[in-house]
Design a protein around this motif. Structure first.
Motif, PDB file in Angstrom:
ATOM      1  N   ASP A 109       0.835  -1.206   0.000  1.00  0.00           N
ATOM      2  CA  ASP A 109       0.000   0.000   0.000  1.00  0.00           C
ATOM      3  C   ASP A 109       0.872   1.259   0.000  1.00  0.00           C
ATOM      4  OD1 ASP A 109      -2.559   1.462   0.347  1.00  0.00           O
ATOM      5  OD2 ASP A 109      -1.641   2.013   2.248  1.00  0.00           O
ATOM      6  N   LEU A 110       1.905   1.262   0.843  1.00  0.00           N
ATOM      7  CA  LEU A 110       2.780   2.448   0.918  1.00  0.00           C
ATOM      8  C   LEU A 110       3.512   2.660  -0.402  1.00  0.00           C
ATOM      9  CD1 LEU A 110       4.322   2.009   4.502  1.00  0.00           C
ATOM     10  CD2 LEU A 110       2.499   3.578   3.814  1.00  0.00           C
ATOM     11  N   ILE A 111       3.883   1.562  -1.035  1.00  0.00           N
ATOM     12  CA  ILE A 111       4.574   1.675  -2.327  1.00  0.00           C
ATOM     13  C   ILE A 111       3.625   2.249  -3.380  1.00  0.00           C
ATOM     14  CG2 ILE A 111       5.410   0.178  -4.217  1.00  0.00           C
ATOM     15  CD1 ILE A 111       6.981  -1.266  -1.894  1.00  0.00           C
ATOM     16  N   GLY A 112       2.380   1.780  -3.343  1.00  0.00           N
ATOM     17  CA  GLY A 112       1.370   2.342  -4.250  1.00  0.00           C
ATOM     18  C   GLY A 112       1.217   3.839  -4.021  1.00  0.00           C
ATOM     19  N   LYS A 113       1.141   4.216  -2.747  1.00  0.00           N
ATOM     20  CA  LYS A 113       0.951   5.619  -2.381  1.00  0.00           C
ATOM     21  C   LYS A 113       2.143   6.472  -2.830  1.00  0.00           C
ATOM     22  CE  LYS A 113      -1.558   6.376   1.667  1.00  0.00           C
ATOM     23  NZ  LYS A 113      -1.636   6.286   3.134  1.00  0.00           N
ATOM     24  N   ILE A 202      12.326  -2.164  -9.798  1.00  0.00           N
ATOM     25  CA  ILE A 202      11.647  -3.437  -9.503  1.00  0.00           C
ATOM     26  C   ILE A 202      11.219  -3.446  -8.039  1.00  0.00           C
ATOM     27  CG2 ILE A 202      11.956  -5.952  -9.332  1.00  0.00           C
ATOM     28  CD1 ILE A 202      14.175  -5.719 -11.451  1.00  0.00           C
ATOM     29  N   ILE A 203       9.985  -3.887  -7.779  1.00  0.00           N
ATOM     30  CA  ILE A 203       9.563  -4.216  -6.424  1.00  0.00           C
ATOM     31  C   ILE A 203       9.614  -5.734  -6.343  1.00  0.00           C
ATOM     32  CG2 ILE A 203       7.758  -4.034  -4.667  1.00  0.00           C
ATOM     33  CD1 ILE A 203       8.780  -1.278  -5.689  1.00  0.00           C
ATOM     34  N   GLU A 204      10.513  -6.251  -5.519  1.00  0.00           N
ATOM     35  CA  GLU A 204      10.684  -7.705  -5.364  1.00  0.00           C
ATOM     36  C   GLU A 204       9.963  -8.133  -4.088  1.00  0.00           C
ATOM     37  OE1 GLU A 204      14.788  -8.914  -4.824  1.00  0.00           O
ATOM     38  OE2 GLU A 204      14.276 -10.997  -5.307  1.00  0.00           O
ATOM     39  N   ASP A 205       8.901  -8.904  -4.238  1.00  0.00           N
ATOM     40  CA  ASP A 205       8.105  -9.325  -3.086  1.00  0.00           C
ATOM     41  C   ASP A 205       8.477 -10.775  -2.768  1.00  0.00           C
ATOM     42  OD1 ASP A 205       6.229  -9.500  -1.112  1.00  0.00           O
ATOM     43  OD2 ASP A 205       4.476  -9.346  -2.413  1.00  0.00           O
ATOM     44  N   ASP A 206       9.002 -10.995  -1.563  1.00  0.00           N
ATOM     45  CA  ASP A 206       9.573 -12.317  -1.262  1.00  0.00           C
ATOM     46  C   ASP A 206       9.108 -12.855   0.099  1.00  0.00           C
ATOM     47  OD1 ASP A 206      11.154 -14.579  -1.563  1.00  0.00           O
ATOM     48  OD2 ASP A 206      12.946 -13.613  -0.759  1.00  0.00           O
ATOM     49  N   PRO A 207       7.806 -13.149   0.219  1.00  0.00           N
ATOM     50  CA  PRO A 207       7.364 -13.662   1.524  1.00  0.00           C
ATOM     51  C   PRO A 207       7.731 -15.127   1.760  1.00  0.00           C
ATOM     52  CG  PRO A 207       5.468 -13.304   0.058  1.00  0.00           C
ATOM     53  CD  PRO A 207       6.689 -12.957  -0.722  1.00  0.00           C
ATOM     54  N   TYR A 208       8.045 -15.849   0.666  1.00  0.00           N
ATOM     55  CA  TYR A 208       8.179 -17.311   0.787  1.00  0.00           C
ATOM     56  C   TYR A 208       9.606 -17.818   0.616  1.00  0.00           C
ATOM     57  CZ  TYR A 208       3.229 -16.651  -0.013  1.00  0.00           C
ATOM     58  OH  TYR A 208       1.938 -16.213   0.094  1.00  0.00           O
ATOM     59  N   ILE A 241      13.580  -2.584  -4.809  1.00  0.00           N
ATOM     60  CA  ILE A 241      13.081  -2.505  -3.436  1.00  0.00           C
ATOM     61  C   ILE A 241      12.618  -3.909  -3.060  1.00  0.00           C
ATOM     62  CG2 ILE A 241      11.230  -1.580  -1.976  1.00  0.00           C
ATOM     63  CD1 ILE A 241      11.389   1.003  -3.601  1.00  0.00           C
ATOM     64  N   TYR A 242      13.067  -4.364  -1.898  1.00  0.00           N
ATOM     65  CA  TYR A 242      12.825  -5.760  -1.503  1.00  0.00           C
ATOM     66  C   TYR A 242      11.846  -5.811  -0.333  1.00  0.00           C
ATOM     67  CZ  TYR A 242      13.981 -10.414   0.338  1.00  0.00           C
ATOM     68  OH  TYR A 242      13.920 -11.698   0.801  1.00  0.00           O
ATOM     69  N   LEU A 243      10.838  -6.688  -0.415  1.00  0.00           N
ATOM     70  CA  LEU A 243       9.854  -6.831   0.663  1.00  0.00           C
ATOM     71  C   LEU A 243       9.850  -8.247   1.204  1.00  0.00           C
ATOM     72  CD1 LEU A 243       6.652  -5.407  -1.137  1.00  0.00           C
ATOM     73  CD2 LEU A 243       8.563  -4.122  -0.179  1.00  0.00           C
ATOM     74  N   SER A 244       9.685  -8.355   2.517  1.00  0.00           N
ATOM     75  CA  SER A 244       9.432  -9.681   3.083  1.00  0.00           C
ATOM     76  C   SER A 244       8.620  -9.532   4.371  1.00  0.00           C
ATOM     77  CB  SER A 244      10.731 -10.448   3.294  1.00  0.00           C
ATOM     78  OG  SER A 244      10.429 -11.816   3.529  1.00  0.00           O
ATOM     79  N   THR A 245       8.409 -10.644   5.070  1.00  0.00           N
ATOM     80  CA  THR A 245       7.427 -10.655   6.153  1.00  0.00           C
ATOM     81  C   THR A 245       7.698 -11.791   7.139  1.00  0.00           C
ATOM     82  OG1 THR A 245       5.051 -10.937   6.571  1.00  0.00           O
ATOM     83  CG2 THR A 245       5.906 -12.079   4.675  1.00  0.00           C
ATOM     84  N   PHE A 246       7.198 -11.627   8.361  1.00  0.00           N
ATOM     85  CA  PHE A 246       7.228 -12.736   9.323  1.00  0.00           C
ATOM     86  C   PHE A 246       5.963 -13.590   9.231  1.00  0.00           C
ATOM     87  CE2 PHE A 246      10.126  -9.844  11.809  1.00  0.00           C
ATOM     88  CZ  PHE A 246      11.220 -10.693  11.791  1.00  0.00           C
ATOM     89  N   SER A 247       5.034 -13.220   8.322  1.00  0.00           N
ATOM     90  CA  SER A 247       3.733 -13.902   8.298  1.00  0.00           C
ATOM     91  C   SER A 247       3.847 -15.388   8.023  1.00  0.00           C
ATOM     92  CB  SER A 247       2.825 -13.282   7.232  1.00  0.00           C
ATOM     93  OG  SER A 247       2.349 -12.044   7.683  1.00  0.00           O
ATOM     94  N   LYS A 248       4.761 -15.779   7.145  1.00  0.00           N
ATOM     95  CA  LYS A 248       4.807 -17.191   6.762  1.00  0.00           C
ATOM     96  C   LYS A 248       5.843 -17.972   7.571  1.00  0.00           C
ATOM     97  CE  LYS A 248       2.079 -15.536   3.657  1.00  0.00           C
ATOM     98  NZ  LYS A 248       0.647 -15.757   3.540  1.00  0.00           N
ATOM     99  N   ALA A 261      15.114  -0.739   1.295  1.00  0.00           N
ATOM    100  CA  ALA A 261      15.186   0.233   0.190  1.00  0.00           C
ATOM    101  C   ALA A 261      16.293   1.249   0.469  1.00  0.00           C
ATOM    102  CB  ALA A 261      13.839   0.953   0.058  1.00  0.00           C
ATOM    103  N   PRO A 262      16.675   1.998  -0.549  1.00  0.00           N
ATOM    104  CA  PRO A 262      17.653   3.078  -0.326  1.00  0.00           C
ATOM    105  C   PRO A 262      17.123   4.065   0.708  1.00  0.00           C
ATOM    106  CG  PRO A 262      17.276   2.722  -2.679  1.00  0.00           C
ATOM    107  CD  PRO A 262      16.267   1.901  -1.958  1.00  0.00           C
ATOM    108  N   PRO A 263      18.013   4.709   1.484  1.00  0.00           N
ATOM    109  CA  PRO A 263      17.568   5.585   2.581  1.00  0.00           C
ATOM    110  C   PRO A 263      16.614   6.692   2.149  1.00  0.00           C
ATOM    111  CG  PRO A 263      19.924   5.224   2.714  1.00  0.00           C
ATOM    112  CD  PRO A 263      19.478   4.582   1.443  1.00  0.00           C
TER     113      PRO A 263
END
Ligand SMILES: Cc1ncc(COP(=O)(O)O)c(C=O)c1O
Length: 417
Positions: A109-113, A202-208, A241-248, A261-263
């Motif tokens: 959501d924040l990336i979209g915003k 690139i937005i790299e989404d890596d929850p798994y 920009i790399y995303l991950s999570t503790f959800s899984k 992400a960069p500062p």
């Protein structure tokens, strides 16, 4: 009364529909239904006792701090731990590169915003993660779709699509949701090089990524970007920009994810996050840190890999045994999902009520395609989750699903004869 509110809704809510998948999940929560629908981790592997001890320790040692407002960037020890943790995958980051979010969903959501103006194009895989489409669409995103095959996103199609000037690409290289596919190493390199050539981030989404059950770990795009393009001087010039999570890996109820992400990008995201929720729960972050520390997270991930690998194998064996030979499916090397392709003429949306009648549920493929001509692509597909249901129930559920498929095929044949 409701009409008065309706006339006041902002334009951005015009196309909002309730997510089919979330509606489906409600029905599938009936206890008699064997659900392959959600993306839920197995609740039996949640480390409840460790959480109990961690809550106690946090409250005892620094309860007043943990119950206070905190920094928007996140709890410092947790940010440092994440930076250390991802270093082993080659991702070079300092705590200042890490922003803690309320799950990866908030990150999207924040990336979209931050990036999307109404009408901006976002390049996505077809199919892709439904929650990302939901997050980006609110900001008026249009989509450029790129088809996938068993090796993930088809980079041979990418160059032409990049020429249409998308704002960024949203990519899931590991055990994709919903496809269960993994982007091959060769394609990772091509993707990063093309992103650089056309100047498209690139937005790299890596929850798994940590939930790999076979094969060798493949380098994240953020690492290839840095190494291949010799971006050694620091994070400030990275293209990913790399995303991950503790959800899984720990528990989705924590609602804890992170953005690397960069500062300067982190700074912008921090401003946006302040407007959204000031910061992610201080208490939850402190507890997650306490749970994960002293190598517990690594040991726990090893345990859940074992449990999920077994469930994946049981599902693959059951599909082989019970499904008609014309049906095909992906072989995920990790993650929580596999993707089934039905024979020509079949429709997974029509199959859904029949399956539910057999007390088994899945998500029809259409949900995972962005608008823009790809809406109908999913009707021959369905996503099956193998992490949530116990092995015995997986066998039973797949038998029921096979029965529903055969029934629909008979109905189709009857119409045509
Ligand atoms: C690809 C992908 N990204 C992001 C998320 C959101 O995860 P969370 O908000 O629980 O961290 C999910 C959840 O299933 C997902 O599959």
């Amino acid at each position: 009364m409701s009409t008065a509110w309706k006339s006041r809704y902002a334009l951005r809510t015009k196309d909002l529909k309730t997510s089919t998948i979330r509606e489906l999940l409600k029905i599938t929560q009936r206890p008699e239904v064997i659900s392959f629908a959600g993306g839920l981790p197995a609740p039996d592997v949640f480390p409840v006792e460790r959480f109990q001890e961690a809550c106690h320790r946090v409250l005892q040692s620094h309860g007043h701090q943990a119950l206070q407002y905190g920094a928007t960037e996140g709890y410092e020890p947790l940010r440092e731990m994440i930076a250390r943790h991802i270093a082993r995958y080659g991702i070079k980051a300092q705590a200042e590169n890490v922003l803690i979010t309320a799950g990866s969903q908030q990150a999207l959501d924040l990336i979209g915003k931050l990036f999307i103006n109404p009408g901006d194009r976002v390049l996505v895989e077809a199919p892709t993660y439904l929650g990302a489409l939901q997050a980006f669409s609110v900001y008026g995103a249009e989509y450029v779709n790129v088809e996938s095959d068993r090796d993930g996103l088809r980079t041979d199609l990418l160059e032409e699509r990049l020429r249409s000037g998308p704002k960024f690409m949203y990519v899931l290289p590991n055990f994709q949701n919903p496809g269960g596919t993994t982007l091959s190493e060769g394609r990772r390199h091509q993707l990063v090089l093309l992103a650089d050539k056309y100047g498209i981030p690139i937005i790299e989404d890596d929850p798994y990524g940590q939930l790999r059950y076979e094969g060798a770990h493949l380098p994240p795009l953020v690492v290839i970007d840095r190494e291949n393009l010799r971006r050694d001087e620091g994070y400030s010039i990275g293209n990913v920009i790399y995303l991950s999570t503790f959800s899984k890996t720990l528990a989705p109820g924590l609602r804890l994810g992170w953005i690397v992400a960069p500062p300067d990008v982190i700074l912008k995201l921090v401003h946006l996050k302040q407007g959204a929720d000031l910061h992610t729960s201080t208490f939850t972050q402190a507890v997650a840190y306490e749970v994960a520390r002293d190598n517990f997270l690594d040991e726990h991930v090893k345990r859940i890999r074992k449990v999920y690998r077994e469930r994946r194998d049981v599902m693959l064996e059951s599909l082989q045994k019970y499904f008609p030979p014309e049906v095909t499916w992906t072989h995920p090397q990790g993650g929580l999902f596999l993707w089934v392709t039905l024979p020509e003429g079949m429709d997974s949306n029509k199959l859904f009520p029949t399956a539910l009648h057999e007390n088994v549920a899945f998500v029809p493929g259409n949900c995972f395609y962005a608008r823009n001509g790809f809406e109908d692509e999913g009707s021959r597909h369905m996503r099956l989750n193998f992490s949530y249901v116990q092995p015995e129930q997986i066998r039973e559920g797949i038998q029921h699903l096979a029965a529903a498929i055969r029934q629909q095929r008979l109905e189709i044949q009857a119409v045509h004869s």
